[in-house]
Design a protein around this motif. Structure first.
Motif, PDB file in Angstrom:
ATOM      1  N   THR B 213       0.872  -1.195   0.068  1.00 39.25           N
ATOM      2  CA  THR B 213      -0.112   0.211   0.034  1.00 39.25           C
ATOM      3  C   THR B 213       0.744   1.474   0.092  1.00 39.25           C
ATOM      4  O   THR B 213       0.405   2.550  -0.122  1.00 39.25           O
ATOM      5  N   THR B 226       5.065  -0.801   3.019  1.00 38.33           N
ATOM      6  CA  THR B 226       3.982  -1.138   3.780  1.00 38.33           C
ATOM      7  C   THR B 226       2.970  -2.108   3.115  1.00 38.33           C
ATOM      8  O   THR B 226       2.653  -1.855   1.907  1.00 38.33           O
ATOM      9  N   HIS B 228      -0.623  -4.218   3.537  1.00 39.85           N
ATOM     10  CA  HIS B 228      -1.865  -4.317   3.976  1.00 39.85           C
ATOM     11  C   HIS B 228      -2.699  -5.629   3.674  1.00 39.85           C
ATOM     12  O   HIS B 228      -2.721  -6.062   2.437  1.00 39.85           O
ATOM     13  N   ASN B 241      -1.531  -3.563   8.887  1.00 40.82           N
ATOM     14  CA  ASN B 241      -0.238  -3.076   8.118  1.00 40.82           C
ATOM     15  C   ASN B 241       0.963  -3.859   8.514  1.00 40.82           C
ATOM     16  O   ASN B 241       0.947  -4.282   9.715  1.00 40.82           O
ATOM     17  N   GLU B 243       5.223  -3.873   8.226  1.00 44.19           N
ATOM     18  CA  GLU B 243       6.130  -2.889   7.813  1.00 44.19           C
ATOM     19  C   GLU B 243       7.509  -3.644   7.479  1.00 44.19           C
ATOM     20  O   GLU B 243       7.912  -4.409   8.292  1.00 44.19           O
TER      21      GLU B 243
END
Ligand SMILES: Cc1cc2nc3c(=O)[nH]c(=O)nc-3n(C[C@H](O)[C@H](O)[C@H](O)COP(=O)(O)OP(=O)(O)OC[C@H]3O[C@@H](n4cnc5c(N)ncnc54)[C@H](O)[C@@H]3O)c2cc1C
Ligand code: SF4
Lengths: 115, 417
Positions: B213, B226, B228, B241, B243
């Motif tokens: 995203t 990122t 999701h 999320n 990372e």
């Protein structure tokens, strides 16, 4: 211990159960090929390794190679390290042996493309 | 004047040229824009090619090598480093090369075998920065396996198609850390075998129903992404999320047949395959122009590319020798859960023993049947234990059956048994 894995021999993808304490016997397979795969894959998983080595004087800077038979999975990184020291001079022919009995696996590393 | 000009020297072009030679054509020319024959197989150094064709597992270069060796025993001519710019319905082929400049060549027949190219990031639009370090999986494959450049050290792969999976293993072997493979769909588009041997073997997590995203850059290079989880409408779910600090993003988001030449020639296209509409013998809507391989539809197995292309080469030879197909045409329609078929049209009078029909299904099926029907009445059914969108299916429609069909169209449908 019973290990679970998906059979990859055909697209059906049966879920196999392999009993490590019972001579790696396999259940969940729909055909004998699945039993053989499950047994082998848990007892002694092997892979054919493909990679490249340095090539001087050729059309490209890398020459593709492979082990001429499947080698134990645990040896793959050792073989990769051994390949780092290999440097070939063009011309090379497909099938040519680059490293014999690599890392004592009994497999040879061979060239896969004439360059 | 050539009997046959083949555009593209990948596995499709090679097989078409060899089979046209075997069928008696003498003046055959393959035109290839790259420095060597073999097409995309030259960068696919992994094994798994040729199980159907040669009953053994070859690497991409070895598979191509078999056909290049076969070609050597023929009188087929090859022009390398030459780009085809245009073809037209009069069978003229416009080419350009550094060695010979601009030329217009003429041929009695043409086989289009330009393969496909990868979808790029622009085609799917990921939000975020536009830094260096974003590659299609196939370009990364070429850099690494042929040119000898490592593309990055910490990698996230978007898309779980086979090329992405293969690259996950390849980069891991070369010392990179592949942090994740992220797939939009709830299932992977790649082969189970590749999921096991390329991801699971190396402990690389596969996140299904997830997407990237955001891409964050630092000093012009990817530094962070990122990811999701997606809901049923493929919308990111807030708070899910993940990372990743990484320097490289690989895209393995599909292939598109490379059909600029085809469209410009006015050949009828199929919006479902992004390739030409073809008849049973791989002939396009322009008589004497044939198409085969990935330029017609994306294949997952090169073995099928070779088989289909041999049919195209043989058909070009028949065309040049003046054997015209006779009789009527049957259109093949997609029924429920079938996304396309190749060929799209059949001339029963031109079908040898049986017509080979390739297609893809839209979803995963267990214990199912493929039904071919005419005017709503079933003609024949085929059982399948398993079908998935990632695996091309095919059926053989016997000539005997086709001869009994009165209708101008038949429908191929997939359904639960
Ligand atoms: C990056 C990538 C990786 C792949 N990996 C696998 C894999 O691991 N396993 C597998 O089974 N399949 C794989 N495939 C699918 C594979 O492409 C097909 O199996 C097979 O190579 C298709 O053969 P082809 O001859 O149709 O196309 P290609 O092999 O793509 O050959 C097309 C040829 O046409 C040439 N060409 C195109 N346009 C022109 C022009 N205008 N003028 C002159 N020449 C032109 C190109 O340079 C190329 O050499 C991969 C595809 C891609 C794109
Ligand atoms: S067990 Fe047999 S049927 Fe099941 S996936 Fe494996 S090979 Fe296919």
């Amino acid at each position: 211990m019973v290990r679970e894995l998906v059979c990859i021999v055909c697209p059906k993808g049966c879920r196999l159960h392999v009993d490590e304490d019972n001579n790696y016997s396999v259940t969940g397979n729909s055909c004998p090929r699945g039993a053989e795969y499950g047994h082998h894959e848990i007892k002694n998983p092997t892979r054919v390794l493909t990679s490249t080595v340095r090539l001087d004087g050729g059309l490209y800077r890398r020459c593709p190679v492979k082990t001429d038979r499947a080698v134990p999975k645990g040896k793959l990184m050792d073989i990769m390290a051994a390949l780092n020291d290999v440097s070939l001079q063009s011309p090379v022919a497909a099938g040519q042996v680059v490293l014999a009995n690599v890392c004592d696996t009994g497999a040879n590393v061979i060239v896969t493309k004439s360059l | 004047m050539y009997d046959l000009i083949v555009v593209g020297g990948g596995p499709a072009g090679l097989a078409a040229a060899c089979s046209a030679w075997e069928k008696g054509l003498k003046q055959i020319l393959i035109i290839e824009r790259d420095k060597e024959l073999g097409g995309i197989l030259n960068q696919c150094i992994h094994n798994g090619f040729g199980l159907h064709r040669f009953k053994e597992e070859l690497t991409g270069p070895e598979y191509a090598g078999r056909f290049i060796d076969m070609l050597r025993d023929t009188g087929v001519q090859v022009m390398l480093d030459t780009m085809v710019l245009e073809i037209n319905r009069d069978h003229q082929v416009h080419v350009i090369s550094a060695a010979n400049g601009y030329q217009v060549l003429e041929a009695r027949s043409i086989v289009l075998a330009m393969g496909c190219r990868e979808r790029t990031r622009g085609a799917i639009g990921i939000p975020g920065d536009r830094p260096a370090g974003v590659f299609t999986a196939g370009s990364a494959q070429r850099y690494l396996n042929m040119e000898g450049y490592m593309v990055g050290k910490r990698v996230v792969i978007l898309g779980s198609g086979d090329i992405g999976l293969i690259m996950a293993r390849r980069l891991t072997l070369e010392g990179a850390q592949v942090l994740a493979c992220v797939e939009l769909m709830p299932y992977s588009g790649g082969l189970m075998r590749n999921i096991v041997q390329c991801l699971e073997d190396w402990g690389i997590p596969l996140y299904l129903s997830h997407t990237i995203t955001d891409i964050v850059a630092k000093d012009g290079r990817v530094s962070h992404v990122t990811v999701h989880k997606l809901d049923d409408n493929r919308q990111p779910i807030p708070g899910t999320n993940l990372e990743f600090d990484c320097d490289t993003v690989l895209l393995s988001v599909g292939l598109i047949p490379e059909n600029e030449l085809t469209r410009a020639a006015g050949i009828e296209m199929d919006p479902r395959t992004n390739g030409a509409v073809v008849y049973e013998n791989m002939e396009t809507s322009i008589p004497g122009i044939f198409a085969c391989g990935n330029v017609v539809h994306v294949h997952d197995l090169v073995d099928y590319v070779s088989a289909e292309s041999e049919r195209a080469g043989a058909a070009a030879a028949a065309y040049v020798s003046g054997t015209a197909p006779e009789g009527g045409t049957i259109d093949i329609r997609n029924g429920a859960d079938v996304s396309y078929t190749v060929p799209q049209r059949l001339r029963p009078g031109n079908v040898p023993k049986a017509a080979d029909i390739f297609f893809r299904v839209r979803r995963v099926f267990k214990d199912s049947v493929i039904e071919v029907s005419a005017d709503g009445a079933p003609l024949v059914t085929y059982k399948r234990e398993h079908m998935a969108p990632g695996e091309m299916e095919h059926i053989l429609l016997p000539r005997k059956l086709l001869d009994t069909v009165d209708a101008s169209e038949i429908t191929v449908t997939a359904k639960e048994a």
